[in-house]
Design an enzyme around this catalytic site. Sequence first.
Site, PDB file in Angstrom:
ATOM      1  N   LYS A   1       0.909  -4.348   4.238  1.00  0.00           N
ATOM      2  CA  LYS A   1       2.042  -3.448   4.051  1.00  0.00           C
ATOM      3  C   LYS A   1       2.850  -3.438   5.341  1.00  0.00           C
ATOM      4  O   LYS A   1       2.370  -2.949   6.371  1.00  0.00           O
ATOM      5  CB  LYS A   1       1.560  -2.029   3.724  1.00  0.00           C
ATOM      6  CG  LYS A   1       0.908  -1.889   2.353  1.00  0.00           C
ATOM      7  CD  LYS A   1       0.372  -0.483   2.150  1.00  0.00           C
ATOM      8  CE  LYS A   1      -0.129  -0.274   0.730  1.00  0.00           C
ATOM      9  NZ  LYS A   1      -0.789   1.050   0.575  1.00  0.00           N
TER      10      LYS A   1
ATOM     11  N   GLU B   1       4.596   4.177  -9.543  1.00  0.00           N
ATOM     12  CA  GLU B   1       4.655   2.717  -9.484  1.00  0.00           C
ATOM     13  C   GLU B   1       4.883   2.081 -10.847  1.00  0.00           C
ATOM     14  O   GLU B   1       4.711   0.875 -11.020  1.00  0.00           O
ATOM     15  CB  GLU B   1       3.380   2.182  -8.825  1.00  0.00           C
ATOM     16  CG  GLU B   1       3.270   2.668  -7.383  1.00  0.00           C
ATOM     17  CD  GLU B   1       2.057   2.133  -6.657  1.00  0.00           C
ATOM     18  OE1 GLU B   1       1.234   1.449  -7.290  1.00  0.00           O
ATOM     19  OE2 GLU B   1       1.937   2.392  -5.447  1.00  0.00           O
TER      20      GLU B   1
END
EC number: 4.2.1.11
Length: 428
Positions: free
Chosen positions: A337, A205
């Site tokens: 999500k 990330e």
Amino acid sequence: MSAIVDIFAREILDSRGNPTVECDVLLESGVMGRAAVPSGASTGQKEALELRDGDKSRYSGKGVLKAVEHVNNQIAQALIGIDANEQSYIDQIMIELDGTENKGNLGANATLAVSMAVARAAAEDSGLPLYRYLGGAGPMSLPVPMMNVINGGEHANNSLNIQEFMIMPVGAKSFREALRCGAEIFHALKKLCDSKGFPTTVGDEGGFAPNLNSHKEALQLMVEATEAAGYKAGEDVLFALDCASSEFYKDGKYHLEAEGRSYTNAEFAEYLEGLVNEFPIISIEDGMDENDWEGWKLLTEKLGGRVQLVGDDLFVTNPKILAEGIEKGVANALLVKVNQIGTLSETLKAVDLAKRNRYASVMSHRSGETEDSTIADLAVATNCMQIKTGSLSRSDRMAKYNQLLRIEEELAEAADYPSKAAFYQLGK
């Protein structure tokens, strides 16, 4: 006309070089919407199914040709001719076509690619940006970003069990200012890591992945980097953690191998409380295992009045599971999500349920991302007030931040940056 005339999916690669699904939806008017689906590394047991081929001779079994085939055949046949503005109806058709609780037949990666592409096509056809098409004409807030500057757990090959150490620029007056703050701290942290002999390679990330002796050492590094960049930890910047506790919960204990300790849920709640008392931590995600409801209750009773407790693996963006959590009084925020549930409509239902019960919502990426920036628009459309989309490096992460810059520019004076008000469930 906004009738769907063609739907076509393809296999593309995500930020980790693994296959994922991209979908194009063409309307009668000639406009097209395109969307690509992300993929997670640490996943909740109750997430909607991400359909993989399992053919070890292609991409180590991670191909998505079956999901692509489902889009190009069953889903396309069911949706061609329908008005793209009928988002809920379209999503419901796919849910019924799949016929399972977890999208196990068609695959959530198939249904989500279509769902997002339909929304993009409809927005384009209506002449509106996606955030306005989904969010309406009312006032909108830009989200406070959770910026992942140190990676551990499943996102890095180092000694840290806690998966993400994040900064939140709450002292900024605008999103642009917040992004600058985060970038300056990120670069200060890089210099600091370099000076201490730590590698400055980045994890999935975009955060650094130094081999540290303890989680406190990671947090202390963040304090030093914040100050080196000219900001004050605890005032300009607050910290957030994603423990991803399910990844180190075994046999009823939380095992922190980096620190050579194992904890019961009560002891781990005390451990986290100790970190909160020592460092300016405002948010903890997945502080307990997804099935340890007793632990979640303990943690919520201990910290829920002063710290945001975010359910990710716990709730998996599922309105039914979130409703159970609300009833039991665990956590006080929902991580959102889109690929955990598999359609935009169900995602929006989960956010609405959270808001109605004074749970905050944090729009989130996955560790395996693409250049698709839909979640940036979704964060603004839903007035989530928080977004979690990685560090200040890697184009797959920056695509979301840069889209938020554009949205703030378009909204001009109508753009609000909520700062500490993003934690409204804490009375901030």
